[in-house]
Scaffold this active site. Structure first.
Site, PDB file in Angstrom:
ATOM      1  N   ASP A   1     -23.497   3.158  -5.100  1.00  0.00           N
ATOM      2  CA  ASP A   1     -23.587   2.314  -3.635  1.00  0.00           C
ATOM      3  C   ASP A   1     -24.500   2.170  -2.889  1.00  0.00           C
ATOM      4  O   ASP A   1     -25.499   1.507  -2.543  1.00  0.00           O
ATOM      5  CB  ASP A   1     -23.050   3.307  -3.196  1.00  0.00           C
TER       6      ASP A   1
ATOM      7  N   GLU B   1     -27.548   1.635  -4.917  1.00  0.00           N
ATOM      8  CA  GLU B   1     -28.581   0.819  -5.587  1.00  0.00           C
ATOM      9  C   GLU B   1     -27.828  -0.920  -4.442  1.00  0.00           C
ATOM     10  O   GLU B   1     -28.594  -1.467  -4.849  1.00  0.00           O
ATOM     11  CB  GLU B   1     -28.311   0.745  -6.859  1.00  0.00           C
TER      12      GLU B   1
ATOM     13  N   SER C   1      11.613 -19.265   0.754  1.00  0.00           N
ATOM     14  CA  SER C   1      12.130 -17.152   0.711  1.00  0.00           C
ATOM     15  C   SER C   1      12.324 -17.239  -0.847  1.00  0.00           C
ATOM     16  O   SER C   1      13.386 -18.269  -1.539  1.00  0.00           O
ATOM     17  CB  SER C   1      12.805 -16.640   2.220  1.00  0.00           C
TER      18      SER C   1
ATOM     19  N   LYS D   1      15.389  -5.803  -3.717  1.00  0.00           N
ATOM     20  CA  LYS D   1      15.465  -4.242  -3.270  1.00  0.00           C
ATOM     21  C   LYS D   1      15.661  -2.834  -3.288  1.00  0.00           C
ATOM     22  O   LYS D   1      17.171  -3.234  -3.866  1.00  0.00           O
ATOM     23  CB  LYS D   1      15.920  -4.822  -1.438  1.00  0.00           C
TER      24      LYS D   1
ATOM     25  N   LYS E   1       7.041  -5.896  -6.317  1.00  0.00           N
ATOM     26  CA  LYS E   1       7.159  -6.463  -4.797  1.00  0.00           C
ATOM     27  C   LYS E   1       6.503  -6.067  -4.234  1.00  0.00           C
ATOM     28  O   LYS E   1       7.179  -4.966  -3.487  1.00  0.00           O
ATOM     29  CB  LYS E   1       8.417  -6.880  -3.972  1.00  0.00           C
TER      30      LYS E   1
END
Length: 652
Positions: free
Chosen positions: A29, A31, A78, A302, A109
């Site tokens: 980090d 450098e 959708s 879902k 998803k």
């Protein structure tokens, strides 16, 4: 200096990719910070030499005035939802009617915000929200602060890609801790936090919150022949693509993957709410096509929603713009999916009867689609009363008798002068997806209606600034803005107006499809139902609904009044010309065009009536080729499809 700046930009971008994309940094980090400070010093000294892909574009300070609307060149559809293995079986059966042996690709998803990124000659020029699928908001400056989004590509491409922008769980915890320490309300969940961040007008806030992305699709016509190859190509271009995916030959393999993901879900560093299943072959996707709202070649499984117990306290009955009377349960408050829920829909009177919901019942509540609180079922073991709910017989707004038609599940008020229906219709008309009249929300509409200043949508366009000053709480500045917003809405393309009229079965997508064909609402009002029903993706139900609406004297008067007040009735988008040179043809663009941009070629083809797709299939009528056309040209020749060149297209 220019050479050293080039070296630093290349190095820092490579190190950033290693850190944010590959999770495999090759430098410390400290450098990275040293090189970054050197670049900042050089850019400060030589501002005219700052490169487009400099990592300094991702930080610091711009306060935006707002977000402009942006029309998507390629609409964002959708996805159809599935909640069970049986629904996935039904999806598979529909696909196999058109495609004999489909291979599916299953992807996570991501629970974030859909975004579209457009590059011209390999440089990021637009980052846009999904919006309504046709029009989003231009949030380019904010998306430039998302560290894993490439500002430039390794090739000078004109390309549009899609994905999800999300907030990792670790970033979410850090953001909420900081808000708690500052006495600010915490975000309910990472999705809300990501949405709130992308809506920030101060880009420095976006830079601090460490949003991330997963890209999943090339929206512009793809040069690959499958979704899997497309994802690998996106990775080659420097985008972050989710590695957790499989190819599957059947629903059993898909279901096993869903179960596996469900078990791993809580251990992921980001939120997901399901699995997206797509037909992998792009030519097969083209054959399957789209409904008005969604692709036929994809479905979103879902995961089951979180459920909580709550006690039913009472039921409110409200009337919507179509006269449907909807019951809403008042509940003891419960925490559900990150928010406090004290009200939930009971859907309709038939649902109450089916679930046998009674007074004071303990019920199971969930969020339908992870959004709308709804009552799922009764906990019968905790029932304390046998008394049934009171079902109204009269409209709660106008007191007219309510009807319960045999083919409907809901109670309905059919009084055309019902105040609640009129007011809900006015609210719908002014809403974002309809006429999008900024500031004219439910509270202002209710005050206008109560003051008898508006009785129908045409009255909105008769309002003057001074009328708003009659309303409680509205000052001169707000009145001026409301008046200006109403005047501006007169120029909307006519599909917004058509949707705003609230015709049954005519949603925003159907409205656009209708106006593409008929070009104006006046033409549509004169069309016969057979002509409407013949349009692809529409049918007899929509045609009959339109015929019924336009046959009434009231609709004729309303359209005349709207026109007299200056409201536009014409479609301003790309129309379909019935007798155009390429009317009804499916055309594929492939290869590198020398004179036309790909977007220009696509627009010209569409103006000539063609449907432009990305893959060659048996439904393709014509292929327009440029240089290095490759496998698509070969496939077209094998299938005997007509091939034309850029010069031919320019000559049309």
């Amino acid at each position: 200096m220019n050479k050293r700046m080039n070296e630093l930009v290349a190095l820092l971008n490579r190190y950033a990719t290693e850190y944010y994309t590959s999770d495999n940094p090759s430098v410390s980090d400290s450098e990275y910070d040293r090189l970054y400070r050197e670049l900042v010093e050089l850019e400060t000294a030589y501002p005219e030499q700052v490169l487009a892909d400099s990592p300094t574009h991702r930080v610091g300070g711009k306060v935006l005035d707002g977000f402009e609307k942006y029309s998507h060149q390629y609409p964002l559809y959708s996805l159809q939802d599935a909640f069970s293995c049986e629904e996935l079986d039904a999806f598979d059966a529909r696909v196999r009617k058109e495609v004999a042996h489909p291979t599916y690709i299953c992807e996570l998803k991501i629970d974030g915000l859909s975004i579209s990124l457009t590059y011209e000659k390999g440089i990021l020029v637009a980052g846009v929200t999904r919006g309504d699928g046709s029009i989003g908001e231009n949030i380019t400056e904010n998306l430039k602060r998302v560290k894993d989004i490439p500002l430039t590509l390794p090739e000078e491409l004109d390309i549009t890609v899609r994905g999800e922008c999300y907030m990792p769980r670790a970033s979410f915890d850090q953001v909420n801790q900081a808000r708690q320490e500052n006495g600010e309300p915490e975000f309910a969940n990472p999705r809300n936090a990501a949405a709130g961040t992308l809506r920030q007008l101060d880009t420095a806030v976006v830079a601090k919150r460490n949003l991330a992305t997963f890209l999943y699709q090339e929206a512009s016509p793809s040069t690959r022949d499958s979704q899997e190859k497309g994802l690998k190509y996106l990775e080659q271009l420097g985008f972050v693509v989710n590695p957790k995916r499989i190819l599957a030959e059947n629903i059993d393999e898909i279901w096993n993957f869903i179960q596996e993901v469900g078990q791993e879900r809580e251990n992921l560093p980001y939120d997901i709410d399901g699995v997206v299943i797509k037909v992998n072959d792009l030519a097969s996707q083209e054959e399957l096509g789209f409904t008005v709202k969604a692709p036929k070649w994809a479905v979103a499984y879902k995961f089951p929603a979180e459920e909580k117990e709550a006690q039913l306290l009472s039921v409110d009955w409200t009337v919507g713009r179509t006269g449907v009377v909807t019951p809403t349960a008042n509940l003891t408050p419960v925490q559900l999916a990150g928010t406090t829920v004290s009200r939930a829909t009971l859907h309709n009177v038939d649902y109450i009867a089916e679930k046998d919901i009674r007074k004071d019942d303990t019920v199971i509540v969930y969020k339908a689609g992870d959004i709308i609180p709804a009552v799922l079922r009764v906990v019968e073991s905790k029932r304390v009363s046998e008394e049934k709910l009171d079902i109204p017989t009269n409209c709660p707004s106008c007191n007219s008798d309510l009807l319960h038609f045999e083919d409907e599940v809901a109670l309905r008020c059919i009084n055309p002068r019902c105040p609640a229906q009129i007011m809900e219709g006015l609210i719908h008309f002014a809403s974002r997806d309809a006429m999008n009249i900024t500031g004219l929300g439910p509270s202002i509409v209710e005050k206008l209606f109560a003051a008898n200043l508006v009785k129908d949508v045409a009255d909105i366009y008769r309002l003057q600034e001074e009328d708003f000053l009659l309303l409680e709480g509205v000052k001169e500045k707000s009145a001026a803005k409301l008046y200006q917003a109403i005047q501006a809405s007169k120029e909307n393309s006519a599909e917004k107006l058509l949707f705003g009229l609230g015709i049954r079965h005519v949603g925003s997508k159907v409205s656009q499809l209708l106006l593409q064909y008929f070009h104006s609402i006046e033409n549509l009002s004169q069309a016969d139902s057979e002509e409407v029903a013949s349009i692809e993706s529409l049918g007899g139900v929509i045609a009959k609904s339109l015929q019924t609406y336009f046959a009434t004297e009231g609709s004729e008067i309303l359209l005349r009044e709207l026109k007299e007040t200056g409201v536009n009735l014409d479609y301003k988008g790309q129309t379909v010309v019935a007798d155009a040179a390429l009317s009804g043809l499916t055309v594929v663009l492939t290869g590198k065009l020398e004179r036309l941009k790909r977007s220009e070629a696509k627009s010209k083809l569409e103006s000539l009536g063609a449907k432009v797709t990305g893959s060659i299939s048996k439904k393709t009528d014509l292929v327009v080729v440029g240089a290095d056309a490759g496998s698509k040209l070969q496939k077209a020749q094998e299938l005997g499809i007509q091939v034309r060149d850029e010069a031919w297209l320019e000559s049309l």
